[in-house]
Design a protein around this motif. Structure first.
Motif, PDB file in Angstrom:
ATOM      1  N   HIS A  81       0.839  -1.200   0.000  1.00 53.50           N
ATOM      2  CA  HIS A  81       0.000   0.000   0.000  1.00 53.50           C
ATOM      3  C   HIS A  81       0.877   1.255   0.000  1.00 53.50           C
ATOM      4  CE1 HIS A  81      -3.498   2.487   0.578  1.00 53.50           C
ATOM      5  NE2 HIS A  81      -2.835   3.134   1.528  1.00 53.50           N
ATOM      6  N   ARG A 136       3.750   1.613  -1.399  1.00 55.54           N
ATOM      7  CA  ARG A 136       4.201   1.863  -2.777  1.00 55.54           C
ATOM      8  C   ARG A 136       3.073   2.533  -3.577  1.00 55.54           C
ATOM      9  NH1 ARG A 136       8.168  -1.806  -5.584  1.00 55.54           N
ATOM     10  NH2 ARG A 136       6.864  -3.541  -5.008  1.00 55.54           N
ATOM     11  N   GLY A 137       1.865   2.038  -3.373  1.00 59.15           N
ATOM     12  CA  GLY A 137       0.722   2.640  -4.067  1.00 59.15           C
ATOM     13  C   GLY A 137       0.544   4.102  -3.679  1.00 59.15           C
ATOM     14  N   LEU A 167      -4.631  -4.752  -7.562  1.00 60.29           N
ATOM     15  CA  LEU A 167      -3.401  -4.856  -6.742  1.00 60.29           C
ATOM     16  C   LEU A 167      -2.731  -6.228  -6.905  1.00 60.29           C
ATOM     17  CD1 LEU A 167      -4.604  -3.276  -3.369  1.00 60.29           C
ATOM     18  CD2 LEU A 167      -4.605  -2.298  -5.618  1.00 60.29           C
ATOM     19  N   GLU A 168      -2.367  -6.485  -8.101  1.00 60.75           N
ATOM     20  CA  GLU A 168      -1.846  -7.808  -8.470  1.00 60.75           C
ATOM     21  C   GLU A 168      -0.330  -7.850  -8.425  1.00 60.75           C
ATOM     22  OE1 GLU A 168      -2.901 -11.630  -9.897  1.00 60.75           O
ATOM     23  OE2 GLU A 168      -3.853 -10.028  -8.828  1.00 60.75           O
ATOM     24  N   ASP A 169       0.215  -9.072  -8.485  1.00 63.25           N
ATOM     25  CA  ASP A 169       1.644  -9.157  -8.791  1.00 63.25           C
ATOM     26  C   ASP A 169       1.744  -9.463 -10.284  1.00 63.25           C
ATOM     27  OD1 ASP A 169       2.601 -12.372  -8.876  1.00 63.25           O
ATOM     28  OD2 ASP A 169       0.720 -11.904  -7.854  1.00 63.25           O
ATOM     29  N   ASP A 173      -5.164   4.101 -10.900  1.00 68.95           N
ATOM     30  CA  ASP A 173      -5.918   4.896  -9.933  1.00 68.95           C
ATOM     31  C   ASP A 173      -5.942   4.133  -8.607  1.00 68.95           C
ATOM     32  OD1 ASP A 173      -7.414   7.005  -8.984  1.00 68.95           O
ATOM     33  OD2 ASP A 173      -9.304   6.384  -9.910  1.00 68.95           O
ATOM     34  N   ASN A 174      -6.310   4.855  -7.558  1.00 67.85           N
ATOM     35  CA  ASN A 174      -6.449   4.195  -6.264  1.00 67.85           C
ATOM     36  C   ASN A 174      -7.705   3.326  -6.300  1.00 67.85           C
ATOM     37  OD1 ASN A 174      -6.739   3.597  -3.445  1.00 67.85           O
ATOM     38  ND2 ASN A 174      -5.448   5.389  -3.049  1.00 67.85           N
ATOM     39  N   ILE A 175      -7.585   2.118  -5.791  1.00 65.73           N
ATOM     40  CA  ILE A 175      -8.729   1.194  -5.783  1.00 65.73           C
ATOM     41  C   ILE A 175      -9.937   1.815  -5.064  1.00 65.73           C
ATOM     42  CG2 ILE A 175      -7.949  -0.013  -3.659  1.00 65.73           C
ATOM     43  CD1 ILE A 175      -9.382  -1.962  -6.482  1.00 65.73           C
ATOM     44  N   VAL A 183      -6.071  -2.888 -11.631  1.00 66.47           N
ATOM     45  CA  VAL A 183      -6.149  -1.566 -10.990  1.00 66.47           C
ATOM     46  C   VAL A 183      -4.834  -1.415 -10.256  1.00 66.47           C
ATOM     47  CG1 VAL A 183      -7.412  -0.050  -9.416  1.00 66.47           C
ATOM     48  CG2 VAL A 183      -8.646  -1.862 -10.635  1.00 66.47           C
ATOM     49  N   ASP A 184      -4.017  -0.479 -10.677  1.00 68.54           N
ATOM     50  CA  ASP A 184      -2.682  -0.344 -10.084  1.00 68.54           C
ATOM     51  C   ASP A 184      -2.240   1.111 -10.179  1.00 68.54           C
ATOM     52  OD1 ASP A 184      -0.016  -0.521  -9.310  1.00 68.54           O
ATOM     53  OD2 ASP A 184       0.323  -2.408 -10.347  1.00 68.54           O
ATOM     54  N   PHE A 193       2.814   6.546  -5.457  1.00 71.06           N
ATOM     55  CA  PHE A 193       2.365   6.862  -6.821  1.00 71.06           C
ATOM     56  C   PHE A 193       1.123   7.744  -6.793  1.00 71.06           C
ATOM     57  CE2 PHE A 193       5.228   3.482  -8.059  1.00 71.06           C
ATOM     58  CZ  PHE A 193       5.767   4.013  -9.223  1.00 71.06           C
ATOM     59  N   SER A 202       4.425  -0.755 -13.413  1.00 68.84           N
ATOM     60  CA  SER A 202       4.554  -2.128 -12.903  1.00 68.84           C
ATOM     61  C   SER A 202       4.339  -3.146 -14.021  1.00 68.84           C
ATOM     62  CB  SER A 202       3.536  -2.375 -11.792  1.00 68.84           C
ATOM     63  OG  SER A 202       2.240  -2.505 -12.345  1.00 68.84           O
ATOM     64  N   ARG A 203       4.833  -4.354 -13.778  1.00 68.80           N
ATOM     65  CA  ARG A 203       4.641  -5.423 -14.773  1.00 68.80           C
ATOM     66  C   ARG A 203       3.154  -5.710 -14.923  1.00 68.80           C
ATOM     67  NH1 ARG A 203       7.444 -10.078 -12.416  1.00 68.80           N
ATOM     68  NH2 ARG A 203       6.702  -9.034 -10.550  1.00 68.80           N
ATOM     69  N   LEU A 229     -10.316  -2.771   1.966  1.00 65.94           N
ATOM     70  CA  LEU A 229     -10.598  -1.396   1.519  1.00 65.94           C
ATOM     71  C   LEU A 229     -11.956  -1.215   0.840  1.00 65.94           C
ATOM     72  CD1 LEU A 229      -7.111  -0.318   0.087  1.00 65.94           C
ATOM     73  CD2 LEU A 229      -8.144   0.352   2.266  1.00 65.94           C
ATOM     74  N   ASN A 285       0.636   2.169  -9.912  1.00 66.84           N
ATOM     75  CA  ASN A 285       1.945   2.256 -10.558  1.00 66.84           C
ATOM     76  C   ASN A 285       1.812   1.922 -12.049  1.00 66.84           C
ATOM     77  OD1 ASN A 285       4.521   2.005 -11.438  1.00 66.84           O
ATOM     78  ND2 ASN A 285       5.132   0.384 -10.012  1.00 66.84           N
TER      79      ASN A 285
END
Ligand code: ATP
Length: 252
Positions: free
Chosen positions: A36, A38-39, A161-163, A198-200, A180-181, A42, A186-187, A82, A183
């Motif tokens: 979070h 890291r999110g 918010l995945e890997d 955007d923020n979830i 939804v990310d 951004f 990100s990959r 959330l 960053n």
């Protein structure tokens, strides 16, 4: 902790508090708190608002979900803490299901997340315990465990918010991935078909609203929206929004 509404960082502090509570109740792992952070970083340089890039992606995501044969919403600890009600509402609105999918899988945690989703109205929650009996090929993490009747069968998966590894593994399986990310680099963002930068907490209510608006459209019109969306270009727009915001601080 009571956070006064007048506090300039009220929303951000309230969100942190929700995650800390989620951590204490066994839904959010400590690693989720770091993710979070890291999110948030951004979000700060996005000006903590939903930009045009996110709005474009939200429209494309709504159209993609509405045209899906089997849409599934993947839920992890942070999202359950959330936006549990928004996730359940979205699954219901697009005729899909919610499925628990965790990087740090634990039987107790899965059940707690499923219970939270049920409390917010989910009639069934996939991916819990033995139900997650299928595997995503070529994926090493616990996130490879999926429900054959859920993500296993899905043609469209929303993965907030995945890997990055799983997002691209799902993509390799021929599924359309909506991420939804916060960053854009990100990959996950780069491997999804539709990336909402955007923020979830802001994106999910807007996505639900967009699904309700587009529900009136016929299939052909929805497919046109999906077909005209270019994720790469839209991510570039998100990066431009960040640089434009930072330029304000440059005095330019
Ligand atoms: P990747 O593997 O895709 O390169 P990563 O290693 O950064 O990404 P994680 O460490 O799992 O992935 O972090 C989760 C991601 O979720 C981060 O990119 C972060 O920006 C994003 N994130 C965290 N909180 C939020 C939030 N509230 N809304 C949207 N995105 C968020």
């Amino acid at each position: 902790m009571i956070i006064p509404k007048s506090h300039p960082r009220y929303v951000s502090l309230k969100t942190r508090e929700q995650l800390v509570r989620g951590n204490r109740s066994g839904i959010v792992v400590p690693e989720g708190l770091i993710a979070h952070g890291r999110g948030e970083a951004f979000d700060y340089i996005l000006g903590e608002k939903t930009g045009q890039s996110a709005r474009n992606a939200i429209t494309a995501a709504a159209a993609l979900l509405l045209t899906a044969r089997r849409p599934v919403i993947s839920v992890n600890g942070n999202t359950a803490a959330l936006v549990p009600g928004e996730l359940v509402r979205l699954a219901q609105a697009v005729g899909g299901d919610v499925e628990v999918n965790l990087f740090h899988r634990g039987s107790d945690r899965e059940k707690r997340i499923a219970r939270t989703l049920r409390r917010f109205g989910a009639s069934r929650v996939l991916g819990v315990g033995k139900d997650a009996s299928s595997r995503v090929p070529r994926l090493a993490s616990m996130r490879r465990q999926i429900d054959p009747s859920g993500i296993g069968d899905a043609d469209v998966v929303l993965v907030p918010l995945e890997d990055g590894d799983r997002a691209s593994a799902l993509h390799r399986m021929g599924k359309k991935v909506i991420a939804v990310d916060l960053n854009p680099l990100s990959r996950t963002s780069r491997s999804a078909n539709v990336t909402i930068v955007d923020n979830i907490t802001r994106a999910l209510p807007l996505l639900n609203r967009e699904v309700r608006r587009l529900r009136r459209y016929d299939r052909k019109r929805l497919s046109r929206i999906v077909g005209s969306f270019n994720n790469e270009k839209n991510i570039v727009l998100a990066v431009k929004e960040i640089t434009r915001y930072l330029d304000k601080w440059n005095g330019t």
